[in-house]
Design a protein around this motif. Sequence first.
Motif, PDB file in Angstrom:
ATOM      1  N   LEU A  72      52.998   6.670  26.775  1.00 56.10           N
ATOM      2  CA  LEU A  72      54.274   7.019  27.384  1.00 56.10           C
ATOM      3  C   LEU A  72      54.427   8.538  27.335  1.00 56.10           C
ATOM      4  O   LEU A  72      54.062   9.160  26.331  1.00 56.10           O
ATOM      5  N   VAL A  77      66.440   9.653  24.781  1.00 51.70           N
ATOM      6  CA  VAL A  77      67.627   9.020  25.337  1.00 51.70           C
ATOM      7  C   VAL A  77      68.770   9.302  24.369  1.00 51.70           C
ATOM      8  O   VAL A  77      68.688   8.989  23.178  1.00 51.70           O
ATOM      9  N   ILE A  96      68.937  10.569  29.932  1.00 56.83           N
ATOM     10  CA  ILE A  96      67.500  10.415  29.681  1.00 56.83           C
ATOM     11  C   ILE A  96      66.808  11.722  30.031  1.00 56.83           C
ATOM     12  O   ILE A  96      66.926  12.215  31.151  1.00 56.83           O
ATOM     13  N   CYS A  98      63.204  13.216  30.441  1.00 59.15           N
ATOM     14  CA  CYS A  98      61.792  12.899  30.603  1.00 59.15           C
ATOM     15  C   CYS A  98      61.274  13.710  31.783  1.00 59.15           C
ATOM     16  O   CYS A  98      61.873  13.672  32.865  1.00 59.15           O
ATOM     17  N   TYR A 103      58.652   7.700  35.054  1.00 63.53           N
ATOM     18  CA  TYR A 103      58.983   7.083  33.773  1.00 63.53           C
ATOM     19  C   TYR A 103      60.477   7.164  33.472  1.00 63.53           C
ATOM     20  O   TYR A 103      61.044   6.260  32.870  1.00 63.53           O
ATOM     21  N   LYS A 104      61.111   8.232  33.908  1.00 60.73           N
ATOM     22  CA  LYS A 104      62.558   8.355  33.712  1.00 60.73           C
ATOM     23  C   LYS A 104      63.270   7.190  34.400  1.00 60.73           C
ATOM     24  O   LYS A 104      64.165   6.567  33.825  1.00 60.73           O
ATOM     25  N   ILE A 107      62.573   4.008  32.427  1.00 59.03           N
ATOM     26  CA  ILE A 107      63.391   3.952  31.213  1.00 59.03           C
ATOM     27  C   ILE A 107      64.821   3.556  31.552  1.00 59.03           C
ATOM     28  O   ILE A 107      65.429   2.740  30.852  1.00 59.03           O
ATOM     29  N   TRP A 110      64.657  -0.120  32.052  1.00 60.91           N
ATOM     30  CA  TRP A 110      64.501  -0.821  30.770  1.00 60.91           C
ATOM     31  C   TRP A 110      65.828  -0.876  30.014  1.00 60.91           C
ATOM     32  O   TRP A 110      66.157  -1.887  29.403  1.00 60.91           O
ATOM     33  N   CYS A 165      59.657  -1.708  26.876  1.00 58.65           N
ATOM     34  CA  CYS A 165      58.709  -0.589  26.785  1.00 58.65           C
ATOM     35  C   CYS A 165      57.278  -1.108  26.646  1.00 58.65           C
ATOM     36  O   CYS A 165      56.366  -0.617  27.320  1.00 58.65           O
TER      37      CYS A 165
END
Length: 169
Positions: A72, A77, A96, A98, A103-104, A107, A110, A165
């Motif tokens: 990752l 966060v 967040i 990143c 990936y941001k 996330i 998620w 994740c």
Amino acid sequence: MINEYKLVADSYECAELQHKETKVKVSGTDIYMTVSKFVLTIPYKNHIIRIENEYGASNPGKLEMKLKKGFLPNFEVRSQSHLKNIFLIKKKRFVIDCSNLQYKLLIEEWIANSGMETIAKENLFEPHIRLEKRDGSQSIVTEYHLQLKDKIGGLKAMVQFYKNCVDGL
């Protein structure tokens, strides 16, 4: 509280719960306080999610999981300040950080799928989640305060975030 944690442990396959109570003397007084510590380990797809929640003086909570496979990018966060959220049109509970936009967005997904947003809306739930690199490996670490109404709901939402994740690796 022990019964609630037993129910949580029972809801995850092969989870283990440890509980320890100690008496701690309050500094500068003759008063003793009971500190209750719960350690819950939840295996998930060759990963171990470790939860340490302590009730007593400061009520800290911590989740940690070392990543066994995959990678990752660095991320963090944080909770959006409640005051700032009052004035924002689009109510986001978490910020967040990143550098990898893909990936941001993952996330964000998620978090949404874990139920953390819902818990944060209804409680003073302010987890701080970050990716840490130690000894050539990566770990996801979350620290939070346990003074929220739905402690078990917050715990389950964070466990689900960790599972998301792992699934996304």
